[in-house]
Design a protein around this motif. Structure first.
Motif, PDB file in Angstrom:
ATOM      1  N   PRO A 115      41.647  16.956  15.526  1.00 29.08           N
ATOM      2  CA  PRO A 115      42.738  17.963  15.648  1.00 29.08           C
ATOM      3  C   PRO A 115      42.160  19.059  14.727  1.00 29.08           C
ATOM      4  O   PRO A 115      41.759  19.221  13.676  1.00 29.08           O
ATOM      5  CB  PRO A 115      43.889  17.392  15.192  1.00 29.08           C
ATOM      6  N   GLY A 116      42.424  20.440  15.432  1.00 33.97           N
ATOM      7  CA  GLY A 116      42.175  21.621  14.811  1.00 33.97           C
ATOM      8  C   GLY A 116      40.834  22.384  15.252  1.00 33.97           C
ATOM      9  O   GLY A 116      40.596  23.316  14.902  1.00 33.97           O
ATOM     10  N   THR A 117      40.064  21.513  16.147  1.00 32.88           N
ATOM     11  CA  THR A 117      38.903  21.975  16.503  1.00 32.88           C
ATOM     12  C   THR A 117      39.120  22.629  17.971  1.00 32.88           C
ATOM     13  O   THR A 117      39.808  21.843  18.722  1.00 32.88           O
ATOM     14  CB  THR A 117      37.753  21.048  16.745  1.00 32.88           C
ATOM     15  N   VAL A 118      38.934  23.693  18.443  1.00 31.45           N
ATOM     16  CA  VAL A 118      38.952  24.421  19.812  1.00 31.45           C
ATOM     17  C   VAL A 118      37.516  24.363  20.245  1.00 31.45           C
ATOM     18  O   VAL A 118      36.696  25.008  19.761  1.00 31.45           O
ATOM     19  CB  VAL A 118      39.666  25.824  19.849  1.00 31.45           C
ATOM     20  N   VAL A 119      37.355  23.845  21.480  1.00 31.45           N
ATOM     21  CA  VAL A 119      36.065  23.926  22.214  1.00 31.45           C
ATOM     22  C   VAL A 119      36.058  24.937  23.179  1.00 31.45           C
ATOM     23  O   VAL A 119      36.995  25.107  23.998  1.00 31.45           O
ATOM     24  CB  VAL A 119      35.656  22.690  23.053  1.00 31.45           C
TER      25      VAL A 119
ATOM     26  N   ASP B  42      40.204  24.532   6.696  1.00 27.98           N
ATOM     27  CA  ASP B  42      41.595  24.941   6.443  1.00 27.98           C
ATOM     28  C   ASP B  42      41.877  25.886   7.648  1.00 27.98           C
ATOM     29  O   ASP B  42      43.163  25.945   7.884  1.00 27.98           O
ATOM     30  CB  ASP B  42      41.810  25.781   5.364  1.00 27.98           C
ATOM     31  N   VAL B  43      41.161  26.373   8.500  1.00 28.59           N
ATOM     32  CA  VAL B  43      41.224  27.439   9.604  1.00 28.59           C
ATOM     33  C   VAL B  43      40.739  26.495  10.849  1.00 28.59           C
ATOM     34  O   VAL B  43      39.816  25.820  10.696  1.00 28.59           O
ATOM     35  CB  VAL B  43      40.557  28.559   9.203  1.00 28.59           C
ATOM     36  N   PRO B  44      41.406  27.066  11.991  1.00 31.48           N
ATOM     37  CA  PRO B  44      40.830  26.207  13.067  1.00 31.48           C
ATOM     38  C   PRO B  44      39.429  26.681  13.264  1.00 31.48           C
ATOM     39  O   PRO B  44      38.979  27.848  13.299  1.00 31.48           O
ATOM     40  CB  PRO B  44      41.739  26.818  14.168  1.00 31.48           C
ATOM     41  N   ILE B  45      38.619  25.725  13.679  1.00 30.06           N
ATOM     42  CA  ILE B  45      37.189  25.883  14.268  1.00 30.06           C
ATOM     43  C   ILE B  45      37.147  26.133  15.908  1.00 30.06           C
ATOM     44  O   ILE B  45      37.662  24.978  16.237  1.00 30.06           O
ATOM     45  CB  ILE B  45      36.270  24.936  13.693  1.00 30.06           C
ATOM     46  N   ALA B  46      36.506  27.142  16.390  1.00 29.09           N
ATOM     47  CA  ALA B  46      36.272  27.459  17.778  1.00 29.09           C
ATOM     48  C   ALA B  46      34.908  27.158  18.058  1.00 29.09           C
ATOM     49  O   ALA B  46      33.941  27.967  17.747  1.00 29.09           O
ATOM     50  CB  ALA B  46      36.838  28.871  18.378  1.00 29.09           C
ATOM     51  N   LEU B  47      34.657  25.999  18.545  1.00 29.69           N
ATOM     52  CA  LEU B  47      33.157  25.612  18.660  1.00 29.69           C
ATOM     53  C   LEU B  47      32.674  25.926  20.140  1.00 29.69           C
ATOM     54  O   LEU B  47      33.209  25.344  21.105  1.00 29.69           O
ATOM     55  CB  LEU B  47      33.116  24.155  18.531  1.00 29.69           C
TER      56      LEU B  47
ATOM     57  N   VAL C 137      40.699  32.347  12.965  1.00 28.62           N
ATOM     58  CA  VAL C 137      40.051  31.162  13.519  1.00 28.62           C
ATOM     59  C   VAL C 137      38.459  31.522  13.180  1.00 28.62           C
ATOM     60  O   VAL C 137      38.206  32.705  12.994  1.00 28.62           O
ATOM     61  CB  VAL C 137      40.119  31.514  15.054  1.00 28.62           C
ATOM     62  N   VAL C 138      37.971  30.550  13.067  1.00 32.37           N
ATOM     63  CA  VAL C 138      36.239  30.620  12.778  1.00 32.37           C
ATOM     64  C   VAL C 138      35.696  30.239  14.077  1.00 32.37           C
ATOM     65  O   VAL C 138      35.685  29.157  14.776  1.00 32.37           O
ATOM     66  CB  VAL C 138      35.986  29.690  11.827  1.00 32.37           C
ATOM     67  N   LEU C 139      34.726  31.053  14.629  1.00 34.62           N
ATOM     68  CA  LEU C 139      33.973  30.897  15.828  1.00 34.62           C
ATOM     69  C   LEU C 139      32.412  30.775  15.741  1.00 34.62           C
ATOM     70  O   LEU C 139      32.021  31.399  14.848  1.00 34.62           O
ATOM     71  CB  LEU C 139      33.915  32.269  16.670  1.00 34.62           C
ATOM     72  N   VAL C 140      31.965  29.549  16.092  1.00 32.82           N
ATOM     73  CA  VAL C 140      30.560  29.070  15.735  1.00 32.82           C
ATOM     74  C   VAL C 140      29.965  28.397  17.052  1.00 32.82           C
ATOM     75  O   VAL C 140      30.564  27.653  17.677  1.00 32.82           O
ATOM     76  CB  VAL C 140      30.791  28.211  14.479  1.00 32.82           C
ATOM     77  N   GLY C 141      28.791  28.565  17.242  1.00 37.57           N
ATOM     78  CA  GLY C 141      28.106  27.950  18.105  1.00 37.57           C
ATOM     79  C   GLY C 141      27.763  26.250  17.710  1.00 37.57           C
ATOM     80  O   GLY C 141      27.638  26.198  16.566  1.00 37.57           O
ATOM     81  N   ALA C 142      27.708  25.542  18.697  1.00 39.55           N
ATOM     82  CA  ALA C 142      27.733  23.964  18.219  1.00 39.55           C
ATOM     83  C   ALA C 142      26.451  23.873  17.576  1.00 39.55           C
ATOM     84  O   ALA C 142      26.337  22.881  16.754  1.00 39.55           O
ATOM     85  CB  ALA C 142      27.634  23.354  19.798  1.00 39.55           C
TER      86      ALA C 142
END
Length: 216
Positions: free
Chosen positions: A98-102, A79-84, A62-67
């Motif tokens: 789909p694939g984005t996690v807030v 290709d990997v889920p984005i955790a925003l 998972v990739v974790l990133v600030g908005a």
């Protein structure tokens, strides 16, 4: 030094772990700026940094990133889920898929949560501030043990302050920036987290380093 992707993957392989391993990846100038004169970091590191960036993503669950960083750097589906990470629930249109996690707080405005629709998943933990221990526990239940945080400096500073960062991958670009740019970790409270150098590689005047948190 010319490295192929397989060698880069070997150098940056995650350790065996039964909990989320939080790796952060940043590029900085020689004088410590987290972005260049154009206000973004993506133009700093050159081809070597882009290759490492791509391999690190391929190794992550998972990739974790600030908005704010996602918006400034033009993030889109990957290709990997984005955790925003966003407390205001201001999700860029490109990531309302789909694939984005807030990742937000449990007391986030209900109307804004409802407005996100069914396309994005939501992990809401903590009141007033995100409960990162609970967020990482949720990642564990999803099998996301290889966490890659790509910024920005405020999110990184928060995770460093909580001593949740296990590893920092830092590219030092051959640029002097000066100006008001923040460091790669920004917070109001200074901390002291000892790190051990995993490797330092010079590729076309770019310095690729990997630092691991010394928890001994």
């Amino acid at each position: 030094m010319d490295l192929d992707d397989a060698e880069i993957a070997r150098l940056y392989a995650y350790p065996a772990t039964d909990r989320p391993w939080v790796r952060t990846n940043f590029v900085a100038t020689v004088d410590g700026a987290a972005h260049g004169a154009d206000g973004v970091s993506g133009t700093l590191g050159g081809e070597a940094d882009k290759r490492v960036f791509g391999v690190l993503r391929s190794l992550a669950d998972v990739v974790l990133v600030g908005a704010g960083t996602a918006r400034d750097e033009g993030y889109g589906p990957a290709d990997v889920p984005i955790a925003l990470v966003t407390r205001s629930l201001d999700v860029p249109d490109a990531l309302r898929v789909p694939g984005t996690v807030v990742v937000t707080t449990a007391d986030a405005p209900r109307d804004r949560l409802d407005a996100l629709g069914d396309d994005v998943d939501v992990v809401a933990r903590g009141t007033g501030a995100i409960d990162w221990t609970a967020v990482l526990d949720e990642f564990t239940t999803r099998g996301w043990l290889h966490v890659l945080c790509e910024g920005g400096p405020s999110l990184h500073g928060e995770l460093v302050g909580l001593d949740l960062v296990d590893e920092v991958c830092l590219t030092v670009a051959p640029v002097m920036a000066a100006g008001p740019a923040p460091r790669i970790a920004h917070t109001d409270q200074a901390v002291d987290r000892s790190m051990t150098l995993g490797h330092a590689l010079a590729v076309d005047d770019v310095l690729l380093t990997r630092w691991v948190r010394d928890r001994a």
